[in-house]
Design a protein around this motif. Sequence first.
Motif, PDB file in Angstrom:
ATOM      1  N   LEU A 162      62.809  75.430  74.188  1.00  0.00           N
ATOM      2  CA  LEU A 162      62.969  74.999  72.973  1.00  0.00           C
ATOM      3  C   LEU A 162      64.548  74.488  72.864  1.00  0.00           C
ATOM      4  O   LEU A 162      65.177  75.521  72.986  1.00  0.00           O
ATOM      5  CB  LEU A 162      62.872  76.020  71.932  1.00  0.00           C
ATOM      6  CG  LEU A 162      61.141  76.684  71.986  1.00  0.00           C
ATOM      7  CD1 LEU A 162      61.359  77.818  70.999  1.00  0.00           C
ATOM      8  CD2 LEU A 162      60.092  75.630  71.700  1.00  0.00           C
ATOM      9  N   GLN A 163      64.730  73.308  72.702  1.00  0.00           N
ATOM     10  CA  GLN A 163      65.925  72.772  72.547  1.00  0.00           C
ATOM     11  C   GLN A 163      66.375  72.282  71.172  1.00  0.00           C
ATOM     12  O   GLN A 163      65.709  71.727  70.349  1.00  0.00           O
ATOM     13  CB  GLN A 163      65.996  71.487  73.446  1.00  0.00           C
ATOM     14  CG  GLN A 163      65.960  71.678  74.816  1.00  0.00           C
ATOM     15  CD  GLN A 163      66.209  70.564  75.692  1.00  0.00           C
ATOM     16  OE1 GLN A 163      66.389  69.455  75.148  1.00  0.00           O
ATOM     17  NE2 GLN A 163      66.003  70.739  77.089  1.00  0.00           N
ATOM     18  N   ASN A 164      67.564  72.964  70.673  1.00  0.00           N
ATOM     19  CA  ASN A 164      68.148  72.482  69.427  1.00  0.00           C
ATOM     20  C   ASN A 164      69.488  71.553  70.091  1.00  0.00           C
ATOM     21  O   ASN A 164      70.287  72.220  70.216  1.00  0.00           O
ATOM     22  CB  ASN A 164      68.627  73.618  68.547  1.00  0.00           C
ATOM     23  CG  ASN A 164      69.185  73.018  67.185  1.00  0.00           C
ATOM     24  OD1 ASN A 164      69.300  72.014  66.865  1.00  0.00           O
ATOM     25  ND2 ASN A 164      69.879  74.203  66.748  1.00  0.00           N
ATOM     26  N   VAL A 165      69.547  70.322  69.616  1.00  0.00           N
ATOM     27  CA  VAL A 165      70.482  69.570  70.367  1.00  0.00           C
ATOM     28  C   VAL A 165      71.165  68.628  69.095  1.00  0.00           C
ATOM     29  O   VAL A 165      70.503  67.967  68.433  1.00  0.00           O
ATOM     30  CB  VAL A 165      70.026  68.579  71.432  1.00  0.00           C
ATOM     31  CG1 VAL A 165      71.244  67.969  71.964  1.00  0.00           C
ATOM     32  CG2 VAL A 165      69.079  69.149  72.335  1.00  0.00           C
ATOM     33  N   GLN A 166      72.574  68.780  68.970  1.00  0.00           N
ATOM     34  CA  GLN A 166      72.979  68.017  67.892  1.00  0.00           C
ATOM     35  C   GLN A 166      73.901  66.975  68.429  1.00  0.00           C
ATOM     36  O   GLN A 166      74.688  66.939  69.415  1.00  0.00           O
ATOM     37  CB  GLN A 166      73.612  69.032  67.057  1.00  0.00           C
ATOM     38  CG  GLN A 166      75.079  70.072  67.720  1.00  0.00           C
ATOM     39  CD  GLN A 166      76.139  69.358  68.049  1.00  0.00           C
ATOM     40  OE1 GLN A 166      76.662  68.283  67.427  1.00  0.00           O
ATOM     41  NE2 GLN A 166      77.000  69.944  68.666  1.00  0.00           N
ATOM     42  N   ALA A 167      74.115  65.952  67.604  1.00  0.00           N
ATOM     43  CA  ALA A 167      75.080  64.910  67.677  1.00  0.00           C
ATOM     44  C   ALA A 167      76.104  64.753  66.765  1.00  0.00           C
ATOM     45  O   ALA A 167      76.562  63.528  66.523  1.00  0.00           O
ATOM     46  CB  ALA A 167      74.542  63.561  68.320  1.00  0.00           C
ATOM     47  N   GLY A 168      76.375  65.934  65.852  1.00  0.00           N
ATOM     48  CA  GLY A 168      77.410  65.855  64.881  1.00  0.00           C
ATOM     49  C   GLY A 168      76.643  65.965  63.475  1.00  0.00           C
ATOM     50  O   GLY A 168      75.397  65.957  63.382  1.00  0.00           O
ATOM     51  N   GLY A 169      77.260  66.187  62.267  1.00  0.00           N
ATOM     52  CA  GLY A 169      76.699  66.386  61.144  1.00  0.00           C
ATOM     53  C   GLY A 169      76.325  67.800  60.969  1.00  0.00           C
ATOM     54  O   GLY A 169      76.996  68.584  61.524  1.00  0.00           O
ATOM     55  N   GLN A 170      75.236  68.044  60.217  1.00  0.00           N
ATOM     56  CA  GLN A 170      74.619  69.256  59.964  1.00  0.00           C
ATOM     57  C   GLN A 170      73.500  69.397  60.504  1.00  0.00           C
ATOM     58  O   GLN A 170      72.383  68.415  60.474  1.00  0.00           O
ATOM     59  CB  GLN A 170      74.453  69.678  58.591  1.00  0.00           C
ATOM     60  CG  GLN A 170      75.957  70.004  57.841  1.00  0.00           C
ATOM     61  CD  GLN A 170      75.710  70.798  56.341  1.00  0.00           C
ATOM     62  OE1 GLN A 170      74.745  71.463  56.288  1.00  0.00           O
ATOM     63  NE2 GLN A 170      76.239  70.195  55.533  1.00  0.00           N
ATOM     64  N   VAL A 171      72.918  70.316  61.142  1.00  0.00           N
ATOM     65  CA  VAL A 171      71.548  70.422  61.806  1.00  0.00           C
ATOM     66  C   VAL A 171      71.151  72.237  61.474  1.00  0.00           C
ATOM     67  O   VAL A 171      71.687  73.114  61.608  1.00  0.00           O
ATOM     68  CB  VAL A 171      71.746  70.307  63.471  1.00  0.00           C
ATOM     69  CG1 VAL A 171      70.352  70.676  64.213  1.00  0.00           C
ATOM     70  CG2 VAL A 171      72.473  68.812  63.705  1.00  0.00           C
ATOM     71  N   HIS A 172      69.932  72.143  61.059  1.00  0.00           N
ATOM     72  CA  HIS A 172      69.313  73.209  60.764  1.00  0.00           C
ATOM     73  C   HIS A 172      67.947  73.485  61.158  1.00  0.00           C
ATOM     74  O   HIS A 172      66.980  72.623  60.787  1.00  0.00           O
ATOM     75  CB  HIS A 172      69.511  73.625  58.893  1.00  0.00           C
ATOM     76  CG  HIS A 172      70.704  73.559  58.729  1.00  0.00           C
ATOM     77  ND1 HIS A 172      71.766  74.519  58.643  1.00  0.00           N
ATOM     78  CD2 HIS A 172      71.408  72.239  57.975  1.00  0.00           C
ATOM     79  CE1 HIS A 172      72.955  74.196  58.064  1.00  0.00           C
ATOM     80  NE2 HIS A 172      72.684  72.935  57.738  1.00  0.00           N
ATOM     81  N   VAL A 173      67.427  74.415  62.014  1.00  0.00           N
ATOM     82  CA  VAL A 173      66.141  74.403  62.637  1.00  0.00           C
ATOM     83  C   VAL A 173      65.497  75.781  62.791  1.00  0.00           C
ATOM     84  O   VAL A 173      66.225  76.631  62.843  1.00  0.00           O
ATOM     85  CB  VAL A 173      66.497  74.057  64.092  1.00  0.00           C
ATOM     86  CG1 VAL A 173      65.245  74.372  65.028  1.00  0.00           C
ATOM     87  CG2 VAL A 173      67.106  72.555  64.187  1.00  0.00           C
ATOM     88  N   ARG A 174      64.108  75.690  62.476  1.00  0.00           N
ATOM     89  CA  ARG A 174      63.474  77.008  62.626  1.00  0.00           C
ATOM     90  C   ARG A 174      62.345  76.950  63.988  1.00  0.00           C
ATOM     91  O   ARG A 174      61.895  75.995  64.027  1.00  0.00           O
ATOM     92  CB  ARG A 174      62.630  77.106  61.565  1.00  0.00           C
ATOM     93  CG  ARG A 174      63.282  77.603  60.203  1.00  0.00           C
ATOM     94  CD  ARG A 174      63.032  79.057  60.236  1.00  0.00           C
ATOM     95  NE  ARG A 174      63.886  79.335  58.989  1.00  0.00           N
ATOM     96  CZ  ARG A 174      64.074  80.812  58.473  1.00  0.00           C
ATOM     97  NH1 ARG A 174      63.018  81.654  58.596  1.00  0.00           N
ATOM     98  NH2 ARG A 174      64.815  81.206  57.470  1.00  0.00           N
ATOM     99  N   LEU A 175      62.483  78.306  64.569  1.00  0.00           N
ATOM    100  CA  LEU A 175      61.542  78.136  65.760  1.00  0.00           C
ATOM    101  C   LEU A 175      60.727  79.381  65.788  1.00  0.00           C
ATOM    102  O   LEU A 175      60.984  80.346  66.299  1.00  0.00           O
ATOM    103  CB  LEU A 175      62.603  78.412  66.914  1.00  0.00           C
ATOM    104  CG  LEU A 175      63.261  77.163  67.165  1.00  0.00           C
ATOM    105  CD1 LEU A 175      64.408  77.503  68.331  1.00  0.00           C
ATOM    106  CD2 LEU A 175      62.631  75.891  67.543  1.00  0.00           C
TER     107      LEU A 175
END
Length: 422
Positions: A162-175
């Motif tokens: 399970l990948q949470n990959v960001q490229a800037g800004g805000q990122v919020h993930v549920r797993l």
Amino acid sequence: MNVHAQPQLTPAETALVDAFGERLSLLPGDGAVMVRRDDAIEQIKAGLPTKHVESWHYTDLRRLLTSVPSFDETAKAKPVQPLLKGAAVFAVLNGVASDKTEKVEGVTIQRVADKLVDGSFAEALAPLGDDDAIGALNTAFAADGYFVDIAEGTQLADPIELQNVQAGGQVHVRLPVRVGNGAKAVVVERQTGSGGAFSTSVANVTVGDGAELVWLIVQEQPDAATYLGQFNAWIGEDAKLTVFVMNAGGKLVRQEINVQARGEGSTFTLRGINLLAGDTHTDVTMVLDHAVPHTESTEVIRNVVTGKARGVFQGRINVHQYAQKTDAKMACNTLLLSDDGEFSTKPELEIFADDVQCGHGATVTEIDRNHLFYLMARGVEEKTARGLLVKAFVAEVIEELEDEAIVEALEARLDAWFAEHG
């Protein structure tokens, strides 16, 4: 009448509240979900936790989180190569999960966005308590992720990543993940990216009776990123949960691990490595509840601190009155390689049962000069000798995992970090 004035918001808190107002119409969820989100942002309005909140004493989030970037709809993140060969990869890219996912026999995959819309995820979205800042932030903003349901009796031959990959800004993930009774699996959680993002991730994991789960958290965020992660698990009867955490990046990092041993005969194992360099702050906080009799747990954390880095390990084990025959041991060992580096350790045992075996310990040391002399006397130059001793200090924990493919993959990540910071 006593009137308690709400504190003036910091620039970071203001940015979060403003972002919620701007994003609200774009966030998925039915009425029950929106109530959860509203309650969560009110928790943020009351102020991010400071050092006066016991569980955040060493990580004054209100002071350390000086700014929060805006959401960046133009950011384009790309999946990364899986940690383990043959893994089925499910990537959340800048907060958005893909509809096109691999099929894994015995496993059901659903987007969290869909479960938010139909309301089935509302109850699970709630933070753990008033001091759960990570849960509140994630509840307010999380729009996607993956729900993974591993069917009863399924024996997965290959890992799930399970990948949470960001490229800037805000990122919020549920797993959210459910491992059925008698199932066996390896799950890799990757937290990485390429921008100076503000990222939160919450994984809620249920391990069924007799199941075996190995969960690897590999956090390699860029130097400018803030990452707040939470792993929550509930372990069933005769189940085994092994969690391995590697922190090797990020400017401001907090990884929480909350585990409840709810089934008799259950076993929890935690191994962790914190590789800290530069001017970073990394906090690993664990709370483990032994709630029933005949449960076991061991926790070993190894830390390497260089530069002006600051690290924290807080570990609390609660043994409930009913939890007789509990066997719980915890250790935290730190190698300081710099006079400017710091590491704070706070191990705690709260025991209400009288027939238990529990203990904890913590050490902070420098490289053993005798070991260094031994290697140099045999022709190994000093820099190389230091590197060998440091890698041996942390590799010992990796090798406990026994699975050769996992050990090789984690040692490769370890070598990559030392190549940059050694």
